[in-house]
Design an enzyme around this catalytic site. Structure first.
Site: not given
Length: 500
Positions: A477-478, A481, A484
């Site tokens: 999940h991290e 980011h 992103h």
């Protein structure tokens, strides 16, 4: 539309003279004194640019002499803020963390000042009103940048009378100061629970041996509130009193300092909202996002609760019955906060043969990193190159550094750091810290840099670092980011990564 935005990005790229490696903008070896000096210079430079912009003749205001200088100065300011933030939260040097938090607070205060400059706000609005021909012909991202600045100034109360602006500024500065104090207290907190080896029944011997020993005792150890120590106790310790002590210690972290800060901040936020014409702070906060207001969120949560609550009650009843059976109790027991993880894991093990401890043997941290990076490289057509040796400049020896390239073109896209294990005074959760945003700065494109910060169990001489499955999910999940931040095509730092 999308084609116009692509064309705008292409034209700006063609007009740019070069790209800037974001790492060259980061002095990770900066000293505490150097950070203080740099902060003063950054503020001085930003003020000089805003003074120059405010002095522009309103009839001669353009995107180039009003909006771009503000954006350039803001980008330079954010570059330094990114460095301050990561060092304040993760530096192994306590003095650096202390100075970083102090400087971070000062920069936040300064940021409030600059976004409450009425002279800058007036020239921004004058540009839109007096040079509407150029404004209306701007590209989509340029126009959005202009509108974003005006919107943000308005949300800081620049439309209010002077006395109310000063009142609002005072409130915002106190809120900002409270936020810095709140985080600092948590990061520096060293709460520990003293336990005997017998009190940790159910936990592996190697785990108990890895804990800090109580001085002068062969039988007692400390359990800290760091995830790799606290979570296994809550999940696997057979002694309810130990689980209770650890659970309550976690819940009471920084209670003496942070409860007052939180309560005060809630009241101050409400005062801000009323000054700005909102009935509550939630309406102010949500006004610029999709939900728009608190009523929409409350409606959504109410509808969700109606649907989820029956299942939640079923699961709670099931857990109570399982606890009654496991502990051979005559009456249906309560499930306390320190029971939930423990009995949930026992239930999974008994009814679904799912054992967290056995599952994590399939997820060595090094392998999870390698496989996750491979997935993202394949999915997004990227190539990651680990930087080692003297070219790998970090603020701690355990931190890894990677360069990201477009696999097809070989073009550099930016860098990311991985800081994965707990340390004294380090930020205690999992997050990605933007350090350098992507965006044009004085005609050149600066490439993004970010840091992924987690707190996974470290390897020892006897045992490799292994991840629970939910930690594997956290890593994946991290890292999303991270991507992103690195894959953004924004032309301005204001829209880089998650700053949409």
């Amino acid at each position: 539309n999308l084609e116009n935005r692509k064309q705008e990005s292409k034209e700006m790229a063609e007009s740019s003279t070069s790209t800037i490696n974001g790492l060259t903008l980061l002095d990770v070896a900066i000293t505490p004194e150097g950070m203080k000096e740099k902060a003063e210079q950054v503020k001085k430079d930003f003020t000089a640019v805003l003074d120059q912009v405010a002095a522009v003749d309103p009839d001669k205001a353009t995107f180039e002499n009003v909006i771009l200088p503000v954006s350039d100065a803001a980008t330079e300011f954010e570059n330094f803020c990114g460095l301050v933030s990561i060092l304040a939260n993760t530096s192994p040097n306590k003095e650096m963390r202390e100075v970083g938090n102090k400087v971070d607070g000062e920069l936040r205060q300064y940021n409030i000042d600059i976004y409450m400059r009425i002279d800058v706000f007036k020239i921004l609005t004058a540009y839109v009103e007096k040079n509407s021909t150029q404004y209306n012909s701007l590209g989509a991202e340029q126009k959005r940048l202009t509108d974003r600045y005006i919107r943000d100034y308005k949300r800081n109360g620049l439309h209010l009378p002077e006395d109310q602006r000063e009142q609002l500024k005072k409130l915002l500065k106190t809120i900002s100061d409270n936020g810095v104090k709140f985080s600092t207290f948590l990061n520096e907190d060293n709460t520990k629970v003293e336990c005997t080896r017998q009190g940790l029944d159910g936990l592996p011997e190697d785990f108990i041996n890895s804990l800090e020993k109580v001085e002068g005792s062969d039988d007692k150890v400390y359990v800290s509130m760091k995830y790799p120590e606290m979570l296994p106790v809550l999940r696997s310790c057979k002694v309810p009193e130990t689980r209770r002590l650890v659970c309550e210690a976690r819940a009471r972290q920084c209670m003496d300092t942070n409860v007052d800060l939180l309560e005060q901040t809630i009241g101050l936020r409400h005062e801000c909202a009323l000054l700005l014409g909102y009935t509550q702070f939630a309406d102010y906060k949500l006004d610029i996002v999709m939900a728009k207001n608190a009523a929409t969120v409350e409606k959504f949560l109410t509808e969700l609760t109606v649907k989820a609550l029956p299942k939640g009650r079923e699961e709670l009843q099931r857990l109570r019955e399982f606890k009654q059976k496991t502990e051979s109790l005559s009456e249906l027991p309560e499930i306390y906060a320190w029971d939930n993880s423990y009995y949930t894991e026992l239930l999974k093990k008994e009814q679904y043969t799912f054992d967290k401890e056995k599952v994590k043997t399939y997820f060595p941290t090094d392998n999870v990193i390698e496989q996750t990076l491979d997935i993202y490289q394949e999915l997004l057509s990227l190539k990651f190159e680990q930087i080692t040796g003297e070219n790998c400049k970090t603020w701690h020896e355990e931190i890894q550094l990677y360069l990201v390239r477009d696999r097809e073109t070989g073009e550099e896209m930016g860098h990311f750091f991985l800081d994965l294990h707990p340390r004294e005074g380090k930020y205690g959760h999992a997050a990605v810290f933007p350090m350098i945003p992507r965006g044009y700065h004085k005609g050149n494109m600066q490439l993004p840099v970010c840091a992924m910060v987690c707190n996974f169990t470290k390897a020892t001489a006897e045992k490799p670092s292994l991840l629970y499955f939910d930690e594997v999910e956290t890593f994946f999940h991290e890292f999303g980011h991270v991507m992103h931040n690195l894959c953004t095509k924004a032309n301005y730092a204001e829209f880089s990564g998650t700053s949409v």
